[in-house]
Design a protein around this motif. Structure first.
Motif, PDB file in Angstrom:
ATOM      1  N   GLN A  90     -23.664 -27.640  -6.615  1.00  0.00           N
ATOM      2  CA  GLN A  90     -24.099 -29.012  -6.900  1.00  0.00           C
ATOM      3  C   GLN A  90     -24.984 -29.039  -8.136  1.00  0.00           C
ATOM      4  OE1 GLN A  90     -22.998 -31.744  -5.685  1.00  0.00           O
ATOM      5  NE2 GLN A  90     -21.708 -30.621  -4.266  1.00  0.00           N
ATOM      6  N   ARG A  91     -25.848 -28.035  -8.207  1.00  0.00           N
ATOM      7  CA  ARG A  91     -26.793 -28.006  -9.314  1.00  0.00           C
ATOM      8  C   ARG A  91     -26.049 -27.800 -10.626  1.00  0.00           C
ATOM      9  NH1 ARG A  91     -32.210 -24.769 -10.166  1.00  0.00           N
ATOM     10  NH2 ARG A  91     -32.762 -25.777 -12.116  1.00  0.00           N
ATOM     11  N   GLN A  92     -24.999 -26.952 -10.578  1.00  0.00           N
ATOM     12  CA  GLN A  92     -24.248 -26.723 -11.805  1.00  0.00           C
ATOM     13  C   GLN A  92     -23.464 -27.974 -12.200  1.00  0.00           C
ATOM     14  OE1 GLN A  92     -22.523 -22.994 -10.861  1.00  0.00           O
ATOM     15  NE2 GLN A  92     -24.168 -21.917 -11.884  1.00  0.00           N
ATOM     16  N   LEU A  93     -22.924 -28.665 -11.200  1.00  0.00           N
ATOM     17  CA  LEU A  93     -22.234 -29.921 -11.510  1.00  0.00           C
ATOM     18  C   LEU A  93     -23.231 -30.916 -12.103  1.00  0.00           C
ATOM     19  CD1 LEU A  93     -19.789 -30.377  -8.495  1.00  0.00           C
ATOM     20  CD2 LEU A  93     -19.361 -29.412 -10.737  1.00  0.00           C
ATOM     21  N   LEU A  94     -24.459 -30.895 -11.561  1.00  0.00           N
ATOM     22  CA  LEU A  94     -25.497 -31.777 -12.090  1.00  0.00           C
ATOM     23  C   LEU A  94     -25.822 -31.421 -13.537  1.00  0.00           C
ATOM     24  CD1 LEU A  94     -27.557 -34.015 -11.561  1.00  0.00           C
ATOM     25  CD2 LEU A  94     -29.130 -32.287 -10.733  1.00  0.00           C
ATOM     26  N   ASP A  95     -25.954 -30.123 -13.797  1.00  0.00           N
ATOM     27  CA  ASP A  95     -26.170 -29.676 -15.175  1.00  0.00           C
ATOM     28  C   ASP A  95     -25.094 -30.244 -16.084  1.00  0.00           C
ATOM     29  OD1 ASP A  95     -28.448 -28.181 -15.049  1.00  0.00           O
ATOM     30  OD2 ASP A  95     -27.422 -26.328 -14.508  1.00  0.00           O
ATOM     31  N   PHE A  96     -23.857 -30.125 -15.600  1.00  0.00           N
ATOM     32  CA  PHE A  96     -22.747 -30.592 -16.426  1.00  0.00           C
ATOM     33  C   PHE A  96     -22.829 -32.107 -16.628  1.00  0.00           C
ATOM     34  CE2 PHE A  96     -18.472 -32.154 -17.141  1.00  0.00           C
ATOM     35  CZ  PHE A  96     -18.116 -31.383 -18.230  1.00  0.00           C
ATOM     36  N   GLY A 118     -19.462 -31.738 -28.057  1.00  0.00           N
ATOM     37  CA  GLY A 118     -20.793 -32.185 -27.650  1.00  0.00           C
ATOM     38  C   GLY A 118     -21.500 -31.175 -26.768  1.00  0.00           C
ATOM     39  N   LEU A 119     -20.760 -30.227 -26.254  1.00  0.00           N
ATOM     40  CA  LEU A 119     -21.380 -29.174 -25.458  1.00  0.00           C
ATOM     41  C   LEU A 119     -21.443 -27.906 -26.297  1.00  0.00           C
ATOM     42  CD1 LEU A 119     -19.661 -29.587 -21.990  1.00  0.00           C
ATOM     43  CD2 LEU A 119     -21.799 -30.551 -22.794  1.00  0.00           C
ATOM     44  N   SER A 120     -22.358 -27.015 -25.919  1.00  0.00           N
ATOM     45  CA  SER A 120     -22.460 -25.769 -26.666  1.00  0.00           C
ATOM     46  C   SER A 120     -21.305 -24.857 -26.268  1.00  0.00           C
ATOM     47  CB  SER A 120     -23.788 -25.095 -26.366  1.00  0.00           C
ATOM     48  OG  SER A 120     -23.806 -24.681 -25.029  1.00  0.00           O
ATOM     49  N   ALA A 121     -21.108 -23.830 -27.080  1.00  0.00           N
ATOM     50  CA  ALA A 121     -20.019 -22.898 -26.831  1.00  0.00           C
ATOM     51  C   ALA A 121     -20.149 -22.280 -25.447  1.00  0.00           C
ATOM     52  CB  ALA A 121     -20.032 -21.811 -27.902  1.00  0.00           C
ATOM     53  N   ILE A 122     -21.364 -21.853 -25.112  1.00  0.00           N
ATOM     54  CA  ILE A 122     -21.506 -21.133 -23.845  1.00  0.00           C
ATOM     55  C   ILE A 122     -21.305 -22.067 -22.653  1.00  0.00           C
ATOM     56  CG2 ILE A 122     -24.013 -21.344 -23.681  1.00  0.00           C
ATOM     57  CD1 ILE A 122     -23.896 -18.349 -22.700  1.00  0.00           C
ATOM     58  N   GLN A 123     -21.706 -23.329 -22.828  1.00  0.00           N
ATOM     59  CA  GLN A 123     -21.452 -24.291 -21.751  1.00  0.00           C
ATOM     60  C   GLN A 123     -19.954 -24.451 -21.535  1.00  0.00           C
ATOM     61  OE1 GLN A 123     -23.926 -27.450 -23.330  1.00  0.00           O
ATOM     62  NE2 GLN A 123     -24.860 -27.700 -21.317  1.00  0.00           N
ATOM     63  N   ASN A 124     -19.208 -24.528 -22.631  1.00  0.00           N
ATOM     64  CA  ASN A 124     -17.755 -24.624 -22.521  1.00  0.00           C
ATOM     65  C   ASN A 124     -17.178 -23.427 -21.778  1.00  0.00           C
ATOM     66  OD1 ASN A 124     -15.902 -26.730 -23.779  1.00  0.00           O
ATOM     67  ND2 ASN A 124     -17.642 -26.712 -25.192  1.00  0.00           N
ATOM     68  N   VAL A 125     -17.739 -22.269 -22.077  1.00  0.00           N
ATOM     69  CA  VAL A 125     -17.215 -21.061 -21.434  1.00  0.00           C
ATOM     70  C   VAL A 125     -17.466 -21.103 -19.927  1.00  0.00           C
ATOM     71  CG1 VAL A 125     -17.475 -18.567 -21.293  1.00  0.00           C
ATOM     72  CG2 VAL A 125     -17.440 -19.687 -23.522  1.00  0.00           C
ATOM     73  N   MET A 126     -18.606 -21.659 -19.528  1.00  0.00           N
ATOM     74  CA  MET A 126     -18.983 -21.612 -18.112  1.00  0.00           C
ATOM     75  C   MET A 126     -18.292 -22.683 -17.263  1.00  0.00           C
ATOM     76  SD  MET A 126     -23.015 -20.578 -18.143  1.00  0.00           S
ATOM     77  CE  MET A 126     -23.587 -22.100 -18.827  1.00  0.00           C
ATOM     78  N   ILE A 127     -17.721 -23.694 -17.929  1.00  0.00           N
ATOM     79  CA  ILE A 127     -17.182 -24.837 -17.185  1.00  0.00           C
ATOM     80  C   ILE A 127     -16.240 -24.463 -16.028  1.00  0.00           C
ATOM     81  CG2 ILE A 127     -15.555 -26.775 -17.420  1.00  0.00           C
ATOM     82  CD1 ILE A 127     -17.021 -27.513 -19.982  1.00  0.00           C
ATOM     83  N   PRO A 128     -15.269 -23.580 -16.243  1.00  0.00           N
ATOM     84  CA  PRO A 128     -14.342 -23.310 -15.137  1.00  0.00           C
ATOM     85  C   PRO A 128     -15.030 -22.695 -13.930  1.00  0.00           C
ATOM     86  CG  PRO A 128     -13.449 -22.512 -17.213  1.00  0.00           C
ATOM     87  CD  PRO A 128     -14.873 -22.865 -17.467  1.00  0.00           C
ATOM     88  N   ALA A 129     -16.226 -22.127 -14.116  1.00  0.00           N
ATOM     89  CA  ALA A 129     -16.887 -21.448 -13.005  1.00  0.00           C
ATOM     90  C   ALA A 129     -17.796 -22.381 -12.204  1.00  0.00           C
ATOM     91  CB  ALA A 129     -17.709 -20.275 -13.529  1.00  0.00           C
ATOM     92  N   TYR A 130     -18.111 -23.555 -12.755  1.00  0.00           N
ATOM     93  CA  TYR A 130     -19.068 -24.435 -12.066  1.00  0.00           C
ATOM     94  C   TYR A 130     -18.691 -24.719 -10.613  1.00  0.00           C
ATOM     95  CZ  TYR A 130     -21.772 -25.446 -16.290  1.00  0.00           C
ATOM     96  OH  TYR A 130     -22.577 -25.353 -17.380  1.00  0.00           O
ATOM     97  N   PRO A 131     -17.405 -25.075 -10.344  1.00  0.00           N
ATOM     98  CA  PRO A 131     -17.110 -25.407  -8.946  1.00  0.00           C
ATOM     99  C   PRO A 131     -17.258 -24.230  -7.997  1.00  0.00           C
ATOM    100  CG  PRO A 131     -15.416 -26.249 -10.404  1.00  0.00           C
ATOM    101  CD  PRO A 131     -16.259 -25.319 -11.211  1.00  0.00           C
ATOM    102  N   ARG A 132     -17.405 -23.004  -8.525  1.00  0.00           N
ATOM    103  CA  ARG A 132     -17.518 -21.867  -7.625  1.00  0.00           C
ATOM    104  C   ARG A 132     -18.934 -21.651  -7.129  1.00  0.00           C
ATOM    105  NH1 ARG A 132     -15.366 -17.132 -10.917  1.00  0.00           N
ATOM    106  NH2 ARG A 132     -15.860 -15.957  -9.032  1.00  0.00           N
ATOM    107  N   GLY A 133     -19.875 -22.260  -7.796  1.00  0.00           N
ATOM    108  CA  GLY A 133     -21.250 -22.164  -7.309  1.00  0.00           C
ATOM    109  C   GLY A 133     -21.846 -20.765  -7.410  1.00  0.00           C
ATOM    110  N   LEU A 134     -21.512 -20.019  -8.461  1.00  0.00           N
ATOM    111  CA  LEU A 134     -22.138 -18.711  -8.657  1.00  0.00           C
ATOM    112  C   LEU A 134     -23.580 -18.912  -9.084  1.00  0.00           C
ATOM    113  CD1 LEU A 134     -19.326 -17.127 -10.821  1.00  0.00           C
ATOM    114  CD2 LEU A 134     -19.670 -16.890  -8.356  1.00  0.00           C
ATOM    115  N   PRO A 135     -24.406 -17.898  -8.842  1.00  0.00           N
ATOM    116  CA  PRO A 135     -25.794 -18.022  -9.314  1.00  0.00           C
ATOM    117  C   PRO A 135     -25.798 -18.237 -10.823  1.00  0.00           C
ATOM    118  CG  PRO A 135     -25.557 -16.127  -7.878  1.00  0.00           C
ATOM    119  CD  PRO A 135     -24.186 -16.661  -8.098  1.00  0.00           C
TER     120      PRO A 135
END
Ligand SMILES: Nc1ncnc2c1ncn2[C@@H]1O[C@H](COP(=O)(O)OP(=O)(O)OP(=O)(O)O)[C@@H](O)[C@H]1O
Ligand SMILES: [Mg+2]
Lengths: 376, 104, 225
Positions: A7-13, C98-115
């Motif tokens: 959720q927090r990462q989605l919020l970040d996004f 509008g997003l930084s390069a590293i943010q773009n890289v991390m996008i596919p992982a967001y729904p996985r909820g990794l630390p």
């Protein structure tokens, strides 16, 4: 834990997405905050005034008897006192002397009143705080008015009524009975109206009916009715406030509709990308909802907080032109902070939820877009 | 080092925390408000009772707005609460409680 | 690993502009190795990749992934499989501006909820591997084509997929950058990734690392390599 972090990462996004269109979103936020501010200011102020009115008018006369002549309030003859006192259930009755005086020097209306609880020496007056302010006078100063017959009547101000009581007494001008009658030319056998005390409060209506029967030309006003007059002051129904607010709300509705329905090609593409790289439809909608929630929650907190400051710490300055209307005397009264929880909850509900919903509705349409479109 | 950058959500939480504290303060003030104002309100109420006042001094421009509850049946703004009329305050005030009563 | 049997894909079925993009594809793709799909424009290469990559479902026929029939799975499961199994490098990169390069890289992982920290470290490691470490905070809009592609590759790798799909990876690059892409592809192949690439580019089709070239024409395989 993973759920929370997700959720927090989605919020970040969601936040980075908002930050990508800073001007547009800041503009939204400002308009949104302004609407919440306006709504909450009206809400807080009217609630506080109603509360104070209820407290201040709790001791108002139980019954006021006016005389009507051809539909106009007219002076009431003193002999009606005896008639009223003779009605069963009446504990006491007394005449009141009060009226208005227009002061051409400052174009203000004062309420002249003969206080029933104290005797005032002839030629002196006690004045309300706004009178003192608008005329720039204080104890020892002399104020002179033209009487009904053209002769000047002068008053030496002995004291002013504390400003803390401005909400009921700002425009008062307390004078002696003799001065009052001389200024307005009211004969000794007339009062402005009569106040009645009832033996048993539960019998107010019966007594009122009896007085009405005994005095056919009288009009009777119950304390309950005086209180009710102020229960609905600044109510949503009341014209001006409503007109103002409807305008603001409509503007905002159009604005958010425009924002909501105008899902740009860019945004569609983005949603496609997110889905293609492994986001579920629910994630996409979740992010949009978070965006809406962040916007509306921030707007609510900011708008409400500013409204609270405005109403209770800055004396509702922005409403002054509206409240003042055409009057010159405008009481500056402190309002005790108080909040109606239900009103606040509905304000929260009606500001936060519609916006959040408005932002997700079009996303639904986009979210069912096939992700393979991003390969084109 | 770039990995130490503040996350946007951290900033939001900070903002919301400030907003929450401000909101909490308004709640506390609203709870304490009536108590703190009790003395002032009591003094003013006593004054109103002794002077046999019936109305709030909100709008001094016309007699039916200064003493709304005492306004006679034929004074302005008793037609309809939303009617726009001569004095702007009329639109902010309801008709007096007594105006709605059929009898007496 | 991936098995297609009699797969067809039709667009705008029943309407005058009906197109049979794929017309009976039978193909088996083994784990590991690099496969290139080639063929004239409009032959169905991209469409084939969308079916293999679970971005779309075939109109008829079966797609099996590790003996699991995925052609009839609901959207949710397809998304799940797509996220864990495939990494995509799109033809025009499709980075979010509008997003930084590293943010773009991390996008596919967001729904996985990794630390968050671990995820960021992993994204940084990928960027470093691709020589893009110093561009991590750059806004993607200002990146050059070659840089944008490396960001796109890093994004494709963030969830450690078994299969990397690249559609026309060298179409927008000059020969130097194409060589760089092939070098990266070689490294991925050595790491055990399965590479599925479409290309017109003989430079790619004839590269040493390519194990198999599949040629399509009018939605059919004319040469299975
Ligand atoms: N969404 C769609 N709607 C309609 N027709 C489509 C759609 N997607 C693809 N097509 C058609 O299907 C056929 C195959 O398209 P595809 O993109 O797979 O070809 P391609 O081999 O990748 O071509 P290129 O080399 O130009 O990229 C084309 O004729 C195309 O017009
Ligand atoms: Mg293609």
């Amino acid at each position: 834990m993973a759920g929370l972090e997700r959720q927090r990462q989605l919020l970040d996004f969601a936040l980075s997405s908002l930050a990508r269109r800073p001007m547009k979103n800041l503009a939204s936020l400002t308009v949104y905050t302004a609407v919440v501010f306006l709504l909450s200011s009206v809400m807080l102020m009217s609630h506080a005034i109603r509360r104070e009115a209820a407290a201040l008018l709790a001791g108002a006369p139980e019954l006021v008897v006016q005389r009507l002549v051809a539909g106009r309030h007219d002076l009431i003859p003193t002999d009606r006192l005896a008639t009223i006192r003779a009605v069963r259930g009446v504990a006491a009755a007394g005449g009141r002397l009060w009226g208005y005086l227009f002061d051409p020097a400052v174009a203000a209306n004062y309420t002249f009143l003969v206080p029933p609880d104290r005797s005032i020496a002839a030629g002196t007056a006690i004045i309300g705080s706004s009178v003192a302010a608008v005329r720039g006078v204080g104890p020892g100063d002399v104020m002179s008015f033209r009487g009904y017959d053209g002769r000047p009547v002068a008053f030496t101000v002995t004291s002013t009524i504390a400003a803390e009581s401005a909400l009921v007494a700002a425009d008062l001008f307390l004078v002696s009975e003799g001065d009052f009658r001389r200024l307005f030319g009211i004969p000794a056998d007339r009062f402005t109206d009569i106040v009645v005390t009832i033996r048993n409060p539960r019998e107010v209506r019966t007594v009122a009916e009896k007085i009405d029967a005994a005095l056919p030309d009288a009009r009777i006003i119950l304390r309950d009715e005086m209180r009710r007059t102020y229960e609905s002051v600044f109510d949503w129904r009341e014209g001006m406030v409503l007109v103002l607010l409807v305008g603001a709300i409509l503007a905002f509705a159009i604005f958010s509709w425009e924002k909501a329905s105008g899902l740009s090609a860019d945004e569609r593409r983005e949603i496609g990308i997110l889905k293609a790289v492994g986001w579920e439809t629910a994630d996409v909608i979740g992010v949009k909802m978070l965006e809406g929630l962040v916007m509306s929650l921030t707007a609510f907190l900011a708008g409400y907080g500013l409204a609270f400051l405005h109403v209770f710490h800055f004396g509702a300055r922005l409403f002054e032109p509206v409240l003042k209307g055409w009057s010159v005397l405008y009481p500056e009264f402190p309002l005790a902070p108080s909040v109606d929880e239900i009103q606040m909850a509905s304000l929260f509900f009606f500001t936060v939820f519609p916006y959040t919903l408005a932002t997700i509705v079009p996303i639904w349409r986009a979210a069912v877009v096939d992700p393979d479109m991003v390969m084109r | 080092m770039s990995t130490l950058r503040v996350r946007p959500s951290t900033v939001l939480f900070a903002i919301l925390a400030v907003g929450g504290v401000a909101f909490g303060t308004t709640c506390v003030e609203a709870c304490l408000g009536p108590g703190r104002a009790a003395v002032r309100l009591a003094r003013t109420a006593r004054l109103a009772e002794r002077l046999q006042l019936t109305d709030l001094c909100l709008f001094t421009e016309a007699r039916y707005t200064r003493h709304a509850s005492q306004a006679d049946r034929h004074a302005a703004f008793q037609d309809h609460p939303a009617a726009l009329e001569h004095f702007p305050s009329g639109s902010l005030m309801p008709p007096s409680g007594a105006a709605n009563r059929a009898s007496p | 690993m991936i098995h297609l049997s009699d797969v067809r894909k039709v667009f705008n079925q029943g309407r005058p502009n009906e197109v049979w993009a794929l017309n009976g594809i039978n193909l088996t793709l083994r784990q590991g190795g690099a496969t290139v799909f080639r063929g004239p424009s409009g032959s169905g290469k991209t469409t084939l990749l969308t079916l293999v990559g679970c971005l779309a479902r075939p109109s008829s026929g079966r797609v099996r992934l590790k003996d699991r029939d995925i052609s009839g799975l609901p959207e949710r499961f397809l998304t799940e499989i797509r996220r864990s199994t495939f990494g995509f490098v799109f033809q025009n990169f499709n980075l979010l501006s509008g997003l930084s390069a590293i943010q773009n890289v991390m996008i596919p992982a967001y729904p996985r909820g990794l630390p968050h920290k671990a995820l960021r470290r992993r994204a940084m490691a990928l960027l470093d591997m691709l020589d893009m470490g110093d561009k991590a905070e750059a806004e993607t809009r200002w990146l050059s084509g070659g840089e944008a592609q490396r960001i796109a590759i890093a994004r494709a790798l963030i969830n450690d997929p078994e299969v990397v799909i690249a559609d026309e990876p060298t179409a927008n690059l000059d020969s130097g950058l194409s060589a760089q892409f092939l070098a990266i592809a070689g490294r991925l192949k050595r790491d055990g990734k399965t590479l599925l690439v479409t290309s017109h580019d003989p430079f790619v089709c004839e590269a040493a690392l390519v194990d198999r070239v599949v040629t399509l024409h009018d939605g059919r395989i004319v040469e299975a390599g």
